[in-house]
Design an enzyme around this catalytic site. Sequence first.
Site, PDB file in Angstrom:
ATOM      1  N   GLY A   1       0.798  -1.226   0.000  1.00 33.54           N
ATOM      2  CA  GLY A   1       0.000   0.000   0.000  1.00 33.54           C
ATOM      3  C   GLY A   1       0.829   1.274   0.000  1.00 33.54           C
ATOM      4  O   GLY A   1       2.016   1.252  -0.300  1.00 33.54           O
TER       5      GLY A   1
ATOM      6  N   GLY B   1       5.276   3.850  -8.820  1.00 32.73           N
ATOM      7  CA  GLY B   1       5.934   2.542  -8.922  1.00 32.73           C
ATOM      8  C   GLY B   1       4.906   1.422  -8.860  1.00 32.73           C
ATOM      9  O   GLY B   1       4.869   0.534  -9.722  1.00 32.73           O
ATOM     10  N   HIS B   2       4.036   1.475  -7.840  1.00 33.39           N
ATOM     11  CA  HIS B   2       2.983   0.455  -7.715  1.00 33.39           C
ATOM     12  C   HIS B   2       2.032   0.507  -8.923  1.00 33.39           C
ATOM     13  O   HIS B   2       1.656  -0.529  -9.472  1.00 33.39           O
ATOM     14  CB  HIS B   2       2.139   0.710  -6.465  1.00 33.39           C
ATOM     15  CG  HIS B   2       2.891   0.655  -5.170  1.00 33.39           C
ATOM     16  ND1 HIS B   2       3.131   1.771  -4.415  1.00 33.39           N
ATOM     17  CD2 HIS B   2       3.443  -0.388  -4.499  1.00 33.39           C
ATOM     18  CE1 HIS B   2       3.797   1.413  -3.313  1.00 33.39           C
ATOM     19  NE2 HIS B   2       4.001   0.115  -3.342  1.00 33.39           N
TER      20      HIS B   2
ATOM     21  N   GLN C   1       7.797  -9.442   7.731  1.00 33.54           N
ATOM     22  CA  GLN C   1       9.001  -8.997   7.023  1.00 33.54           C
ATOM     23  C   GLN C   1       9.635  -7.767   7.658  1.00 33.54           C
ATOM     24  O   GLN C   1      10.625  -7.244   7.156  1.00 33.54           O
ATOM     25  CB  GLN C   1       8.721  -8.772   5.532  1.00 33.54           C
ATOM     26  CG  GLN C   1       7.871  -7.566   5.203  1.00 33.54           C
ATOM     27  CD  GLN C   1       7.496  -7.554   3.726  1.00 33.54           C
ATOM     28  OE1 GLN C   1       6.696  -8.381   3.257  1.00 33.54           O
ATOM     29  NE2 GLN C   1       8.079  -6.650   2.970  1.00 33.54           N
TER      30      GLN C   1
ATOM     31  N   ASP D   1      13.481  -3.242  -5.816  1.00 33.20           N
ATOM     32  CA  ASP D   1      13.855  -4.177  -4.747  1.00 33.20           C
ATOM     33  C   ASP D   1      14.574  -5.349  -5.409  1.00 33.20           C
ATOM     34  O   ASP D   1      14.023  -6.440  -5.569  1.00 33.20           O
ATOM     35  CB  ASP D   1      12.594  -4.605  -3.994  1.00 33.20           C
ATOM     36  CG  ASP D   1      11.925  -3.411  -3.340  1.00 33.20           C
ATOM     37  OD1 ASP D   1      12.448  -2.923  -2.341  1.00 33.20           O
ATOM     38  OD2 ASP D   1      10.897  -2.927  -3.866  1.00 33.20           O
TER      39      ASP D   1
ATOM     40  N   GLN E   1      15.113  -8.684  -3.639  1.00 26.45           N
ATOM     41  CA  GLN E   1      13.798  -9.332  -3.484  1.00 26.45           C
ATOM     42  C   GLN E   1      13.416 -10.068  -4.772  1.00 26.45           C
ATOM     43  O   GLN E   1      12.905 -11.196  -4.739  1.00 26.45           O
ATOM     44  CB  GLN E   1      12.755  -8.282  -3.127  1.00 26.45           C
ATOM     45  CG  GLN E   1      11.322  -8.781  -3.141  1.00 26.45           C
ATOM     46  CD  GLN E   1      10.368  -7.762  -2.554  1.00 26.45           C
ATOM     47  OE1 GLN E   1      10.300  -7.598  -1.348  1.00 26.45           O
ATOM     48  NE2 GLN E   1       9.633  -7.063  -3.405  1.00 26.45           N
TER      49      GLN E   1
ATOM     50  N   SER F   1       9.190   5.576  -3.343  1.00 30.82           N
ATOM     51  CA  SER F   1       9.075   4.606  -2.258  1.00 30.82           C
ATOM     52  C   SER F   1       8.064   5.125  -1.250  1.00 30.82           C
ATOM     53  O   SER F   1       8.006   6.334  -0.986  1.00 30.82           O
ATOM     54  CB  SER F   1      10.432   4.419  -1.578  1.00 30.82           C
ATOM     55  OG  SER F   1      10.266   3.766  -0.331  1.00 30.82           O
TER      56      SER F   1
HETATM   57  P1  AMP Z   1       5.868  -2.455  -1.568  1.00 31.67           P
HETATM   58  O1  AMP Z   1       4.495  -1.907  -1.416  1.00 31.67           O
HETATM   59  O2  AMP Z   1       6.950  -1.497  -1.159  1.00 31.67           O
HETATM   60  O3  AMP Z   1       6.036  -3.841  -0.973  1.00 31.67           O
HETATM   61  O4  AMP Z   1       6.102  -2.647  -3.127  1.00 31.67           O
HETATM   62  C1  AMP Z   1       5.220  -3.413  -3.897  1.00 31.67           C
HETATM   63  C2  AMP Z   1       5.836  -3.643  -5.246  1.00 31.67           C
HETATM   64  O5  AMP Z   1       6.089  -2.390  -5.879  1.00 31.67           O
HETATM   65  C3  AMP Z   1       7.181  -4.377  -5.155  1.00 31.67           C
HETATM   66  O6  AMP Z   1       7.275  -5.307  -6.223  1.00 31.67           O
HETATM   67  C4  AMP Z   1       8.173  -3.254  -5.327  1.00 31.67           C
HETATM   68  O7  AMP Z   1       9.413  -3.671  -5.863  1.00 31.67           O
HETATM   69  C5  AMP Z   1       7.439  -2.361  -6.302  1.00 31.67           C
HETATM   70  N1  AMP Z   1       7.960  -0.995  -6.254  1.00 31.67           N
HETATM   71  C6  AMP Z   1       8.175  -0.224  -5.151  1.00 31.67           C
HETATM   72  N2  AMP Z   1       8.713   0.956  -5.497  1.00 31.67           N
HETATM   73  C7  AMP Z   1       8.858   0.929  -6.849  1.00 31.67           C
HETATM   74  C8  AMP Z   1       9.364   1.859  -7.821  1.00 31.67           C
HETATM   75  N3  AMP Z   1       9.830   3.054  -7.472  1.00 31.67           N
HETATM   76  N4  AMP Z   1       9.350   1.500  -9.114  1.00 31.67           N
HETATM   77  C9  AMP Z   1       8.874   0.283  -9.488  1.00 31.67           C
HETATM   78  N5  AMP Z   1       8.377  -0.632  -8.638  1.00 31.67           N
HETATM   79  C10 AMP Z   1       8.376  -0.320  -7.333  1.00 31.67           C
END
Ligand code: AMP
Length: 279
Positions: free
Chosen positions: A25, A30-31, A55, A143, A146, A178
Amino acid sequence: MRVARFKSELTWPEARTVGFVPTMGAFHEGHLSLMRAAKADCGFVVASLFVNPTQFGPSEDFHRYPRDEERDFALAREAGVDVMFAPSVEEVYPRKTTVVHVSRVTERWEGAHRPGHFDGVATVVAKLFNMVRPHFAYFGLKDFQQCAVLRRMVEDLDIPVALKLLPTIREPDGLPMSSRNVYLDATSRLRAPMLYEALRNCARRIRAHPADGTIAATATHQAISGLEEAGFKVDYLSLVDAQSLDPLEVPAPDSRVIVAASIGGVRLIDNCPVFEGIA
Ligand code: AMP
Protein backbone atom coordinates in the site's frame (compact mmCIF):
# COMPACT_ATOMS: atom_id res chain seq x y z
CA MET A 1 -13.09 -2.93 -8.57
CA ARG A 2 -14.14 -5.32 -5.82
CA VAL A 3 -12.44 -5.38 -2.41
CA ALA A 4 -11.90 -8.87 -0.93
CA ARG A 5 -11.11 -9.20 2.78
CA PHE A 6 -11.12 -13.01 2.94
CA LYS A 7 -9.30 -15.59 0.85
CA SER A 8 -12.65 -17.36 0.27
CA GLU A 9 -13.65 -14.28 -1.76
CA LEU A 10 -10.82 -14.77 -4.25
CA THR A 11 -12.91 -16.21 -7.06
CA TRP A 12 -13.27 -15.10 -10.68
CA PRO A 13 -14.10 -16.49 -14.12
CA GLU A 14 -11.74 -19.43 -14.79
CA ALA A 15 -10.98 -18.62 -18.42
CA ARG A 16 -9.24 -15.33 -17.68
CA THR A 17 -5.47 -14.81 -17.56
CA VAL A 18 -4.80 -13.54 -14.04
CA GLY A 19 -2.11 -10.96 -13.30
CA PHE A 20 -1.17 -10.32 -9.66
CA VAL A 21 0.51 -7.31 -8.02
CA PRO A 22 1.41 -7.81 -4.33
CA THR A 23 1.91 -4.57 -2.38
CA MET A 24 2.01 -3.05 1.09
CA GLY A 25 0.00 0.00 0.00
CA ALA A 26 0.74 3.75 0.21
CA PHE A 27 0.63 3.67 -3.59
CA HIS A 28 2.87 5.75 -5.83
CA GLU A 29 3.68 5.57 -9.54
CA GLY A 30 5.93 2.54 -8.92
CA HIS A 31 2.98 0.46 -7.72
CA LEU A 32 0.64 1.88 -10.33
CA SER A 33 3.10 1.08 -13.16
CA LEU A 34 2.97 -2.60 -12.11
CA MET A 35 -0.85 -2.56 -12.05
CA ARG A 36 -1.04 -0.92 -15.48
CA ALA A 37 1.44 -3.45 -16.90
CA ALA A 38 -0.68 -6.28 -15.48
CA LYS A 39 -3.78 -4.73 -17.04
CA ALA A 40 -2.06 -4.50 -20.43
CA ASP A 41 -0.99 -8.19 -20.31
CA CYS A 42 -3.86 -9.94 -18.53
CA GLY A 43 -7.63 -10.27 -18.72
CA PHE A 44 -8.02 -10.01 -14.95
CA VAL A 45 -5.88 -8.09 -12.44
CA VAL A 46 -5.66 -8.85 -8.73
CA ALA A 47 -3.62 -6.66 -6.39
CA SER A 48 -3.03 -7.23 -2.70
CA LEU A 49 -2.65 -4.61 0.00
CA PHE A 50 -1.15 -6.20 3.07
CA VAL A 51 1.42 -4.65 5.39
CA ASN A 52 3.14 -7.92 6.19
CA PRO A 53 4.29 -7.96 9.82
CA THR A 54 6.67 -10.90 9.36
CA GLN A 55 9.00 -9.00 7.02
CA PHE A 56 9.63 -6.17 9.52
CA GLY A 57 12.31 -6.41 12.19
CA PRO A 58 11.41 -5.62 15.82
CA SER A 59 12.95 -2.12 15.59
CA GLU A 60 11.51 -1.37 12.14
CA ASP A 61 8.54 0.74 11.07
CA PHE A 62 5.66 -1.78 10.95
CA HIS A 63 3.43 0.25 13.28
CA ARG A 64 4.04 3.61 11.60
CA TYR A 65 4.14 2.32 8.00
CA PRO A 66 1.96 4.74 5.94
CA ARG A 67 -1.60 3.41 5.56
CA ASP A 68 -4.49 5.00 3.60
CA GLU A 69 -6.79 2.33 2.22
CA GLU A 70 -9.42 4.60 0.67
CA ARG A 71 -6.84 6.57 -1.33
CA ASP A 72 -5.13 3.32 -2.38
CA PHE A 73 -8.38 1.70 -3.48
CA ALA A 74 -9.25 4.73 -5.65
CA LEU A 75 -5.79 4.73 -7.31
CA ALA A 76 -5.85 0.97 -7.90
CA ARG A 77 -9.33 1.18 -9.44
CA GLU A 78 -8.07 3.85 -11.88
CA ALA A 79 -5.02 1.70 -12.73
CA GLY A 80 -7.31 -1.15 -13.80
CA VAL A 81 -7.29 -3.50 -10.82
CA ASP A 82 -10.33 -5.84 -10.82
CA VAL A 83 -10.00 -7.31 -7.32
CA MET A 84 -8.12 -5.75 -4.41
CA PHE A 85 -7.28 -8.32 -1.73
CA ALA A 86 -6.88 -6.43 1.57
CA PRO A 87 -6.89 -9.09 4.28
CA SER A 88 -6.32 -8.76 8.02
CA VAL A 89 -3.20 -10.17 9.69
CA GLU A 90 -5.38 -12.95 11.21
CA GLU A 91 -6.70 -13.92 7.77
CA VAL A 92 -3.18 -14.33 6.37
CA TYR A 93 -1.61 -15.80 9.50
CA PRO A 94 -4.10 -17.87 11.53
CA ARG A 95 -0.94 -19.71 12.64
CA LYS A 96 2.75 -19.08 12.03
CA THR A 97 4.01 -22.63 11.88
CA THR A 98 5.49 -22.81 8.38
CA VAL A 99 8.17 -20.51 6.99
CA VAL A 100 9.59 -20.40 3.47
CA HIS A 101 13.35 -19.92 3.65
CA VAL A 102 15.32 -19.28 0.46
CA SER A 103 19.01 -19.87 1.14
CA ARG A 104 22.19 -18.43 -0.45
CA VAL A 105 20.76 -15.45 -2.33
CA THR A 106 19.25 -14.12 0.94
CA GLU A 107 22.48 -14.24 2.93
CA ARG A 108 24.15 -10.95 2.01
CA TRP A 109 23.05 -7.31 1.70
CA GLU A 110 19.41 -6.82 2.79
CA GLY A 111 19.42 -10.32 4.29
CA ALA A 112 22.42 -9.49 6.49
CA HIS A 113 21.13 -6.05 7.52
CA ARG A 114 17.52 -7.12 8.07
CA PRO A 115 17.58 -10.57 9.71
CA GLY A 116 14.44 -12.56 8.93
CA HIS A 117 13.23 -10.05 6.33
CA PHE A 118 13.40 -12.40 3.34
CA ASP A 119 11.79 -15.27 5.26
CA GLY A 120 8.86 -12.92 5.82
CA VAL A 121 8.79 -11.87 2.16
CA ALA A 122 9.12 -15.40 0.74
CA THR A 123 6.50 -16.80 3.11
CA VAL A 124 3.90 -14.14 2.43
CA VAL A 125 4.46 -14.16 -1.34
CA ALA A 126 4.24 -17.98 -1.45
CA LYS A 127 0.99 -17.83 0.55
CA LEU A 128 -0.42 -15.05 -1.66
CA PHE A 129 0.51 -17.01 -4.81
CA ASN A 130 -1.40 -20.01 -3.47
CA MET A 131 -4.43 -17.90 -2.54
CA VAL A 132 -4.59 -15.97 -5.84
CA ARG A 133 -3.12 -18.62 -8.22
CA PRO A 134 -2.01 -16.02 -10.79
CA HIS A 135 -0.54 -16.76 -14.21
CA PHE A 136 1.73 -13.70 -14.02
CA ALA A 137 3.03 -11.78 -10.99
CA TYR A 138 4.54 -8.29 -11.17
CA PHE A 139 7.41 -6.96 -9.05
CA GLY A 140 9.62 -3.87 -9.21
CA LEU A 141 13.36 -4.09 -9.85
CA LYS A 142 13.79 -1.32 -7.29
CA ASP A 143 13.86 -4.18 -4.75
CA PHE A 144 16.50 -6.01 -6.73
CA GLN A 145 17.48 -8.64 -4.17
CA GLN A 146 13.80 -9.33 -3.48
CA CYS A 147 13.35 -10.08 -7.20
CA ALA A 148 16.31 -12.50 -7.12
CA VAL A 149 14.94 -14.21 -3.99
CA LEU A 150 11.46 -14.64 -5.47
CA ARG A 151 12.85 -15.91 -8.77
CA ARG A 152 14.81 -18.55 -6.82
CA MET A 153 11.75 -19.46 -4.71
CA VAL A 154 9.52 -19.90 -7.77
CA GLU A 155 12.12 -22.09 -9.49
CA ASP A 156 13.01 -24.16 -6.43
CA LEU A 157 9.41 -24.81 -5.38
CA ASP A 158 8.11 -25.21 -8.96
CA ILE A 159 5.46 -22.59 -8.38
CA PRO A 160 3.43 -22.29 -11.60
CA VAL A 161 3.67 -18.51 -12.06
CA ALA A 162 5.67 -16.32 -14.47
CA LEU A 163 7.41 -13.39 -12.81
CA LYS A 164 7.48 -10.02 -14.55
CA LEU A 165 10.20 -7.77 -13.16
CA LEU A 166 9.70 -4.14 -14.15
CA PRO A 167 11.85 -1.00 -14.09
CA THR A 168 12.20 1.39 -11.17
CA ILE A 169 10.00 4.47 -11.38
CA ARG A 170 11.83 7.57 -10.17
CA GLU A 171 11.11 11.12 -9.13
CA PRO A 172 12.35 13.72 -11.66
CA ASP A 173 15.56 14.14 -9.63
CA GLY A 174 16.33 10.39 -9.74
CA LEU A 175 15.15 9.32 -6.28
CA PRO A 176 13.30 5.99 -6.63
CA MET A 177 9.69 6.32 -5.59
CA SER A 178 9.07 4.61 -2.26
CA SER A 179 6.32 4.59 0.34
CA ARG A 180 9.05 5.39 2.88
CA ASN A 181 10.18 8.62 1.14
CA VAL A 182 7.59 10.48 3.27
CA TYR A 183 9.91 9.89 6.25
CA LEU A 184 12.62 12.14 4.68
CA ASP A 185 12.91 15.63 6.17
CA ALA A 186 13.50 18.56 3.78
CA THR A 187 17.31 18.50 4.02
CA SER A 188 17.56 14.72 3.60
CA ARG A 189 15.11 14.80 0.69
CA LEU A 190 17.38 17.28 -1.12
CA ARG A 191 20.42 15.03 -0.59
CA ALA A 192 18.72 11.68 -1.27
CA PRO A 193 19.17 11.77 -5.11
CA MET A 194 22.96 11.65 -4.54
CA LEU A 195 22.55 7.94 -3.95
CA TYR A 196 21.44 7.26 -7.53
CA GLU A 197 24.09 9.68 -8.87
CA ALA A 198 26.76 7.73 -6.96
CA LEU A 199 25.42 4.44 -8.33
CA ARG A 200 25.36 5.64 -11.91
CA ASN A 201 28.79 7.15 -11.61
CA CYS A 202 30.15 3.90 -10.20
CA ALA A 203 28.46 1.87 -12.98
CA ARG A 204 29.90 4.24 -15.61
CA ARG A 205 33.45 3.80 -14.27
CA ILE A 206 33.14 0.00 -14.20
CA ARG A 207 31.64 0.01 -17.70
CA ALA A 208 34.59 2.07 -18.98
CA HIS A 209 37.16 -0.54 -17.80
CA PRO A 210 35.25 -3.84 -17.72
CA ALA A 211 38.36 -6.07 -17.82
CA ASP A 212 40.22 -4.23 -15.03
CA GLY A 213 40.04 -6.48 -11.96
CA THR A 214 40.57 -3.55 -9.56
CA ILE A 215 38.04 -1.09 -10.97
CA ALA A 216 34.97 -2.39 -9.11
CA ALA A 217 36.74 -2.20 -5.74
CA THR A 218 38.14 1.27 -6.45
CA ALA A 219 34.91 2.68 -7.86
CA THR A 220 32.72 1.29 -5.07
CA HIS A 221 35.11 2.45 -2.30
CA GLN A 222 35.22 5.95 -3.74
CA ALA A 223 31.45 6.05 -4.10
CA ILE A 224 31.05 4.98 -0.45
CA SER A 225 33.52 7.65 0.72
CA GLY A 226 31.74 10.35 -1.28
CA LEU A 227 28.38 9.36 0.17
CA GLU A 228 29.74 9.26 3.71
CA GLU A 229 31.22 12.74 3.26
CA ALA A 230 27.77 13.92 2.17
CA GLY A 231 26.23 12.58 5.40
CA PHE A 232 25.02 9.12 4.35
CA LYS A 233 25.56 6.06 6.51
CA VAL A 234 26.28 3.37 3.89
CA ASP A 235 25.31 -0.22 4.73
CA TYR A 236 26.72 -1.55 1.44
CA LEU A 237 27.48 -0.51 -2.12
CA SER A 238 28.69 -3.33 -4.35
CA LEU A 239 28.95 -4.75 -7.86
CA VAL A 240 26.97 -8.01 -7.87
CA ASP A 241 25.91 -10.93 -10.03
CA ALA A 242 22.29 -10.42 -11.06
CA GLN A 243 21.14 -13.96 -10.17
CA SER A 244 23.21 -15.01 -7.14
CA LEU A 245 23.83 -11.50 -5.75
CA ASP A 246 27.44 -12.59 -5.12
CA PRO A 247 29.95 -9.71 -5.21
CA LEU A 248 31.99 -9.45 -8.42
CA GLU A 249 35.42 -8.09 -9.29
CA VAL A 250 34.65 -7.70 -13.00
CA PRO A 251 31.20 -7.16 -14.49
CA ALA A 252 29.11 -9.63 -16.52
CA PRO A 253 26.54 -8.36 -19.06
CA ASP A 254 23.68 -8.28 -16.53
CA SER A 255 25.64 -7.17 -13.42
CA ARG A 256 24.20 -4.49 -11.14
CA VAL A 257 25.54 -2.05 -8.63
CA ILE A 258 23.37 -2.18 -5.51
CA VAL A 259 23.28 0.16 -2.53
CA ALA A 260 21.62 0.67 0.84
CA ALA A 261 22.30 3.80 2.86
CA SER A 262 20.60 5.99 5.44
CA ILE A 263 20.24 9.75 5.35
CA GLY A 264 18.66 11.63 8.24
CA GLY A 265 17.78 8.27 9.83
CA VAL A 266 15.83 7.04 6.76
CA ARG A 267 17.14 3.91 5.05
CA LEU A 268 17.05 3.92 1.23
CA ILE A 269 17.90 1.17 -1.28
CA ASP A 270 18.59 1.46 -4.99
CA ASN A 271 20.41 -0.29 -7.82
CA CYS A 272 21.39 0.20 -11.43
CA PRO A 273 22.66 -1.94 -14.29
CA VAL A 274 26.33 -1.63 -15.33
CA PHE A 275 25.58 -2.05 -19.02
CA GLU A 276 22.43 -1.27 -20.97
CA GLY A 277 19.43 -3.03 -19.52
CA ILE A 278 16.31 -2.62 -17.55
CA ALA A 279 16.86 0.09 -14.97
P1 AMP B 1 5.87 -2.46 -1.57
O1 AMP B 1 4.50 -1.91 -1.42
O2 AMP B 1 6.95 -1.50 -1.16
O3 AMP B 1 6.04 -3.84 -0.97
O4 AMP B 1 6.10 -2.65 -3.13
C1 AMP B 1 5.22 -3.41 -3.90
C2 AMP B 1 5.84 -3.64 -5.25
O5 AMP B 1 6.09 -2.39 -5.88
C3 AMP B 1 7.18 -4.38 -5.16
O6 AMP B 1 7.27 -5.31 -6.22
C4 AMP B 1 8.17 -3.25 -5.33
O7 AMP B 1 9.41 -3.67 -5.86
C5 AMP B 1 7.44 -2.36 -6.30
N1 AMP B 1 7.96 -1.00 -6.25
C6 AMP B 1 8.18 -0.22 -5.15
N2 AMP B 1 8.71 0.96 -5.50
C7 AMP B 1 8.86 0.93 -6.85
C8 AMP B 1 9.36 1.86 -7.82
N3 AMP B 1 9.83 3.05 -7.47
N4 AMP B 1 9.35 1.50 -9.11
C9 AMP B 1 8.87 0.28 -9.49
N5 AMP B 1 8.38 -0.63 -8.64
C10 AMP B 1 8.38 -0.32 -7.33
